[in-house]
Design a protein around this motif. Sequence first.
Motif: not given
Length: 581
Positions: A385-386, A462-465, A496-510, A515-520
């Motif tokens: 998941x991202x 690589x795939x799955x990193x 299909x990574x195991x991804x953790x991303x922090x951001x202060x773009x709160x409106x974009x995150x909301x 809209x869920x344009x990306x799976x997972x």
Amino acid sequence: MSTASPEPVLLDAPPGQRAAPDLLSHRPALRVDARAVKDSLTFAFAGGAASGSLDRHIESASLPASTWDPARFAQHVFLQELIVGCLHFTSEGRTYIPSPALLGRALSQPPSDRDTVELRRDIFRELAGSEALRRDLGRAYAALRRWVGQLETISISRRESSRRRLDILVAAKEAIDALADGFAGARSGLSRLPAFGAAVRGTEGYRRLADLLAYDEELATLDVRIRVGSDGHVRDLRALSIRENDENRFYRSPFGRLVTKLVMLWRGYRFSDDELLTRHVNNVFEGIEDELVALVQLVGDLEFYLAGLALRERARAAGLSVCLPELTWPGGPELGRPGGPELARRSGARDEGPGRELRGLFNPLLLASAASIVPCDITTERHDATVIVTGPNSGGKTRLLEALSLAQMLGQAGFFVPAAEARLAPCHGLFVSLIEQAQADQSEGRLGMELLRIRSLFEQMQVGDMVVLDELCSGTNPSEGEEIFQLVISLLAELRPQAFITTHFLELAARLERERPVDRLVFLQVELDAQQWPTYQFVHGVARTSLAQRTAARLGVTREELVALVERSKRAHRRREVEPD
């Protein structure tokens, strides 16, 4: 990317090259350069060595094959600081810092071979359950370190040189005996230690060693009778009997010693008793030198486990817990077998299985400070998941990323992880990029450096990193940053990574959450209490505010406080103008 290391010598090596009691590989191997180590031992035994000279062989020992590249993350997770600040340990009253070079490689290059990972976990599991085994491990390490210390002493006189060499052999025998006599009942890889000790004891070289040290300790036994007067002074001292240790192979009768000297004199040689002893000592050393090479490697292996136990005890002292995680191997069981990672990557196979779970997760780097540590729980329904993390400044987001990265690295290396309970999916590699300080020689500005790290991510991934990014696209204006942010997460999803991303773009995150344009996609936010202060826990959802004003107030950056500072500077300037020089 596979890491290159010297080819180890396996158990089925040619006769005369005894394999080490390897505790870091499923298939036991001599992972140090035997010839180079033997040369160093010979020189050190003959005249002493500089402090730390043998450590270079320990640090350069090869390790099992790995697909991880430490250059992609080690600096960002402060691996060296973790080792020096949190993984030092005490053995028999003395504190040791494990080799940052070897331990750093062992942790940052998790084995591709599943059996090797399980070997390490089994050893830790057995050590955690037995105080006696932990005590034996500490004793064996202390004995090995005493032996290395003796090798690194330098004698001044010829007589001191003979005594020093005997002391080296005494320390070597104590180390071998500590292995042979300890670890009773061990069923994990620890059983290799007493097996090795017993095998060495069965050699002719060891028997000669034991006989020489016994001869040095007891040439003869003298029974005496002492008569003491009423004033406490000795009135008479008589030798009742003298029994020489004539059963020892190194024993020579007084007549035999005299004949040997006369023969040598007749042939034109002049040997003192000390020189004759030195000849025997050198022969004994040569007879056990192959076994001593294995002991050099063992120093580094034992440090791996003593460092893990130190993390466990340090966490307990802080009221926290560590564990050996449940590992759900992706791509099916073959991923943990030789050649499996490449096959799984090519086929795209992935075992969905249960998701990631970390209960009582904490950042182990904080154990080296006086900070109060608040553990948290992180769960996702699937590993690939991202996860986008939002929340106020100083809410614990960056510390969370460090903890997640270290937990993955340590768990996959067969080490304890900083959590009370954990379930992780091993991955092919780890990429971590946290916000960096500007460097004087950097070729790009902040945005340029940001884009370069994104380019580097896609070049190496690589795939799955597992991917961990802090404040993605924070180096430019929000509108352009959001566009790059969306591009990155949309393309990441295809790998299909195991991804953790922090951001202060709160409106974009909301908007992404709606809209869920990306799976997972998964969204976590810093939890706030009733007074809007961070609890350092994380709950599902997107933060509504970064609470920048609250952070500014906490740090003294309000209009009132800044105005006061400006007025203070103006008053100081006026005083300087009216005061004479």
